[in-house]
Design a protein around this motif. Structure first.
Motif, PDB file in Angstrom:
ATOM      1  N   ARG A 384       0.839  -1.217   0.000  1.00  0.00           N
ATOM      2  CA  ARG A 384       0.000   0.000   0.000  1.00  0.00           C
ATOM      3  C   ARG A 384       0.862   1.250   0.000  1.00  0.00           C
ATOM      4  O   ARG A 384       0.610   2.212  -0.711  1.00  0.00           O
ATOM      5  N   GLU A 385       1.906   1.200   0.817  1.00  0.00           N
ATOM      6  CA  GLU A 385       2.811   2.339   0.930  1.00  0.00           C
ATOM      7  C   GLU A 385       3.418   2.705  -0.430  1.00  0.00           C
ATOM      8  O   GLU A 385       3.527   3.868  -0.796  1.00  0.00           O
ATOM      9  N   VAL A 386       3.795   1.683  -1.161  1.00  0.00           N
ATOM     10  CA  VAL A 386       4.396   1.906  -2.477  1.00  0.00           C
ATOM     11  C   VAL A 386       3.340   2.392  -3.462  1.00  0.00           C
ATOM     12  O   VAL A 386       3.637   3.101  -4.428  1.00  0.00           O
ATOM     13  N   GLY A 387       2.100   2.002  -3.196  1.00  0.00           N
ATOM     14  CA  GLY A 387       0.997   2.472  -4.027  1.00  0.00           C
ATOM     15  C   GLY A 387       0.877   1.755  -5.351  1.00  0.00           C
ATOM     16  O   GLY A 387       0.321   2.283  -6.316  1.00  0.00           O
ATOM     17  N   ALA A 388       1.408   0.512  -5.401  1.00  0.00           N
ATOM     18  CA  ALA A 388       1.310  -0.235  -6.660  1.00  0.00           C
ATOM     19  C   ALA A 388      -0.013  -0.973  -6.739  1.00  0.00           C
ATOM     20  O   ALA A 388      -0.582  -1.351  -5.722  1.00  0.00           O
ATOM     21  N   GLN A 389      -0.497  -1.151  -7.939  1.00  0.00           N
ATOM     22  CA  GLN A 389      -1.714  -1.929  -8.144  1.00  0.00           C
ATOM     23  C   GLN A 389      -1.369  -3.383  -8.416  1.00  0.00           C
ATOM     24  O   GLN A 389      -2.065  -4.295  -8.022  1.00  0.00           O
ATOM     25  N   MET A 390      -0.306  -3.562  -9.121  1.00  0.00           N
ATOM     26  CA  MET A 390       0.171  -4.910  -9.448  1.00  0.00           C
ATOM     27  C   MET A 390       1.687  -4.826  -9.577  1.00  0.00           C
ATOM     28  O   MET A 390       2.249  -3.737  -9.594  1.00  0.00           O
ATOM     29  N   LEU A 391       2.323  -5.982  -9.652  1.00  0.00           N
ATOM     30  CA  LEU A 391       3.782  -5.957  -9.774  1.00  0.00           C
ATOM     31  C   LEU A 391       4.217  -6.654 -11.057  1.00  0.00           C
ATOM     32  O   LEU A 391       3.715  -7.706 -11.410  1.00  0.00           O
ATOM     33  N   ASP A 393       8.011  -6.885 -13.667  1.00  0.00           N
ATOM     34  CA  ASP A 393       9.430  -6.549 -13.731  1.00  0.00           C
ATOM     35  C   ASP A 393       9.644  -5.059 -14.012  1.00  0.00           C
ATOM     36  O   ASP A 393      10.489  -4.418 -13.392  1.00  0.00           O
ATOM     37  N   GLU A 394       8.829  -4.518 -14.916  1.00  0.00           N
ATOM     38  CA  GLU A 394       8.973  -3.105 -15.293  1.00  0.00           C
ATOM     39  C   GLU A 394       8.674  -2.200 -14.097  1.00  0.00           C
ATOM     40  O   GLU A 394       9.425  -1.263 -13.805  1.00  0.00           O
ATOM     41  N   ILE A 395       7.569  -2.506 -13.421  1.00  0.00           N
ATOM     42  CA  ILE A 395       7.160  -1.671 -12.286  1.00  0.00           C
ATOM     43  C   ILE A 395       8.214  -1.734 -11.177  1.00  0.00           C
ATOM     44  O   ILE A 395       8.576  -0.723 -10.579  1.00  0.00           O
ATOM     45  N   ILE A 396       8.727  -2.932 -10.932  1.00  0.00           N
ATOM     46  CA  ILE A 396       9.733  -3.104  -9.873  1.00  0.00           C
ATOM     47  C   ILE A 396      11.011  -2.344 -10.230  1.00  0.00           C
ATOM     48  O   ILE A 396      11.597  -1.646  -9.407  1.00  0.00           O
ATOM     49  N   GLU A 397      11.381  -2.456 -11.477  1.00  0.00           N
ATOM     50  CA  GLU A 397      12.573  -1.758 -11.960  1.00  0.00           C
ATOM     51  C   GLU A 397      12.420  -0.241 -11.815  1.00  0.00           C
ATOM     52  O   GLU A 397      13.354   0.473 -11.468  1.00  0.00           O
ATOM     53  N   ALA A 398      11.214   0.249 -12.073  1.00  0.00           N
ATOM     54  CA  ALA A 398      10.966   1.698 -12.085  1.00  0.00           C
ATOM     55  C   ALA A 398      10.861   2.292 -10.675  1.00  0.00           C
ATOM     56  O   ALA A 398      11.052   3.485 -10.481  1.00  0.00           O
ATOM     57  N   ASP A 399      10.552   1.484  -9.687  1.00  0.00           N
ATOM     58  CA  ASP A 399      10.376   1.992  -8.325  1.00  0.00           C
ATOM     59  C   ASP A 399      11.553   1.517  -7.464  1.00  0.00           C
ATOM     60  O   ASP A 399      11.688   0.327  -7.186  1.00  0.00           O
ATOM     61  N   HIS A 400      12.360   2.472  -7.032  1.00  0.00           N
ATOM     62  CA  HIS A 400      13.579   2.061  -6.336  1.00  0.00           C
ATOM     63  C   HIS A 400      13.287   1.349  -5.023  1.00  0.00           C
ATOM     64  O   HIS A 400      14.066   0.546  -4.550  1.00  0.00           O
ATOM     65  N   ARG A 401      12.123   1.647  -4.416  1.00  0.00           N
ATOM     66  CA  ARG A 401      11.802   0.964  -3.159  1.00  0.00           C
ATOM     67  C   ARG A 401      11.596  -0.540  -3.397  1.00  0.00           C
ATOM     68  O   ARG A 401      12.012  -1.389  -2.625  1.00  0.00           O
ATOM     69  N   LEU A 402      10.944  -0.845  -4.523  1.00  0.00           N
ATOM     70  CA  LEU A 402      10.701  -2.256  -4.859  1.00  0.00           C
ATOM     71  C   LEU A 402      11.973  -2.950  -5.335  1.00  0.00           C
ATOM     72  O   LEU A 402      12.274  -4.078  -4.911  1.00  0.00           O
ATOM     73  N   SER A 403      12.730  -2.280  -6.171  1.00  0.00           N
ATOM     74  CA  SER A 403      13.962  -2.949  -6.654  1.00  0.00           C
ATOM     75  C   SER A 403      14.965  -3.102  -5.514  1.00  0.00           C
ATOM     76  O   SER A 403      15.678  -4.104  -5.441  1.00  0.00           O
ATOM     77  N   ALA A 404      14.973  -2.135  -4.586  1.00  0.00           N
ATOM     78  CA  ALA A 404      15.883  -2.260  -3.434  1.00  0.00           C
ATOM     79  C   ALA A 404      15.465  -3.436  -2.549  1.00  0.00           C
ATOM     80  O   ALA A 404      16.307  -4.180  -2.043  1.00  0.00           O
TER      81      ALA A 404
END
Ligand code: ADP
Ligand code: K
Length: 449
Positions: A384-391, A393-404
């Motif tokens: 929720r904090e990240v505010g993603a609807q789905m995950l 590879d592209e979305i994870i790559e684009a959001d440093h919190r997720l890729s970290a």
């Protein structure tokens, strides 16, 4: 092929049995006196060492399990005072703590002898050079093969694992006759030679001694053809001594490995009841050390599935032979020779609040190497904090919190367990769930064609 210790390896069975009877009696009395764990285990069963008159009575003894080593970590099952130890080895454990084993000088001497027997059975002879690509360190493989090769009178090249290009160069330059490593690594080396356009006939190697993980005849064929060698199976485990509990004879190569029975007494028991099984039936291999001093074990439950035969083999040795390991009773995975339990991965995940304990482990064999993918759910609050609807590879790559987070999980697993995994983050609720029975967290796709 010359036998390393013919007088012992071809001992007529009645004499072998008499020796085992005597050694078993001694070993039981020895641990009863010196290891509180065994005194208590025998006392609880109302057993005195004198009740074990020989092999016929061995089934009365309790099993020893990996858990018992963990519960007594690190040195609780040792039978000698610290100053009598000569070496410590350890294997990967499930809870972060390894399983520790110890050796006296005499134990190391026996270790070297059984490995020398194994190498000789595999085709090695004094004066030959051994390219030893087993890992050196706490793992018993590297130093175990090293000691045995020296005992046999070989020239040892202590390469250890990894750095494939360098290994190939050294093999080309030094021209060893024998190699030892895991079967999967032998495949990798074979591929590397092929890439360089070196044909199997040009490779100096004649014999490969492969073990530490399960393998199949298909792998044998690929290694034999790829390196131009005859490969044999070496089996062992640190709790008993290390590699060199058993080995195939190079002239037989029928999947049956001689167990050095004068030191390690084998039984095969039913995986659920623990009842001894008749020869030829597949069950759990249980091994009793007959001569160990630092850390003897009675009826060690290996978890490895196999059968035993005492039909004599063509080599003239009289010792029992065991079939290639069919698998394991527990959920342990062996990834590139490293033991991994799903529970170990779970233990790491519990240290990372941003992920949920819903995961799946997918194992694949990419070319010849095992690849592990960990599919792992992100925890609800973090999602929720990240505010993603789905995950993806592209979305994870684009959001440093997720890729970290993805990288953090991979690093923690590598640091704690020693295997590299590819981490795939999933949105909450999308990893497999139990449908009533046990949840199969592991998808092992390695042997599917
Ligand atoms: P670690 O736990 O550090 O990997 P061990 O040597 O104690 O080291 O692992 C022993 C286990 O490895 C055995 O119980 C068995 O499951 C597996 N193993 C060893 N050699 C073979 C082999 N030749 N074939 C199949 N499995 C093997
Ligand atoms: K060759």
């Amino acid at each position: 092929m010359p036998i390393f210790q013919p007088e012992l390896e071809t001992l007529p069975r009645p004499k072998l049995k008499a020796l085992q009877d005597e050694r078993l009696r001694e070993q039981v009395a020895y641990v009863y006196e010196r290891v509180p764990f065994y005194k208590q285990a025998l006392d609880e069963r109302g057993l005195k060492p004198g009740d074990i008159r020989g092999l016929e009575d061995i089934h009365k003894l309790p099993f020893t399990r990996k858990k018992d080593l963990r519960d007594t970590y690190p040195f609780g099952l040792f039978a000698v005072p610290r100053h009598e130890l000569a070496r410590i080895h350890a294997s990967s454990g499930t809870t972060g703590k390894p399983t520790v084993v110890g050796y006296t000088k005499g134990d190391l001497e026996i270790f070297a002898e059984v490995v020398a027997r194994s190498l000789a059975a595999a085709g090695a002879q004094p004066g030959m050079m051994l390219h030893n690509a087993y890992g050196y360190g706490l793992f018993t493989g590297g130093l175990g093969l090293h000691g045995g090769a020296e005992k046999l009178g070989m020239i040892v090249v202590p390469v250890s694992g990894g750095m494939t290009e360098r290994q190939v160069m050294l093999i080309q330059d030094f021209k060893p006759e024998v190699i030892c490593c895991t079967p999967s690594y032998a495949q990798t080396l074979a591929e590397e030679f092929k890439k360089r356009g070196v044909s199997p006939e040009e490779i100096s190697l004649k014999y490969a001694v492969l073990g530490a993980e399960p393998w199949t005849e298909a792998i044998r064929k690929s290694v034999d053809e790829g390196l131009g060698v005859k490969s044999t199976n070496i089996y062992g485990l640190s709790e008993i001594i290390g590699p060199g509990v058993s080995n195939e004879d190079v002239s037989e190569r029928d999947g049956l490995s001689y167990i050095w029975e004068d030191h390690f007494y084998p039984e095969v028991v039913h995986p659920e009841t623990g009842e001894p099984l008749p020869e030829g039936e597949v069950g759990v291999l249980v091994l009793t050390t007959l001569t160990k001093k630092a850390m003897p074990v009675l009826r060690y439950w290996t978890g490895d599935l196999t059968y035993i035969t005492r039909e004599p083999g063509a080599s003239g040795r009289t010792h029992a032979r065991m079939a290639q390991i069919k698998g394991r009773t527990d959920d342990m995975l062996i990834v590139r020779g490293v033991n991994v339990y799903p529970t170990q991965i779970e233990a790491v995940l519990t240290q990372i609040p941003e992920v949920a304990p819903h995961y799946q482990i997918v194992l694949r064999r990419e070319r010849t190497m095992d690849e592990v993918e960990l599919k792992l759910e992100v925890a609800e609050p973090f999602f929720r904090e990240v505010g993603a609807q789905m995950l993806s590879d592209e979305i994870i790559e684009a959001d440093h919190r997720l890729s970290a987070l993805r990288d953090k999980v991979a690093h923690k697993i590598k640091d704690n367990i020693g295997v590299s995994v590819k981490v795939t983050l999933l949105s909450p609720g999308s990893a497999p769930r139990s449908e009533g029975g046990k949840l199969k967290r592991v998808a092992d796709l390695r042997n599917l064609g």
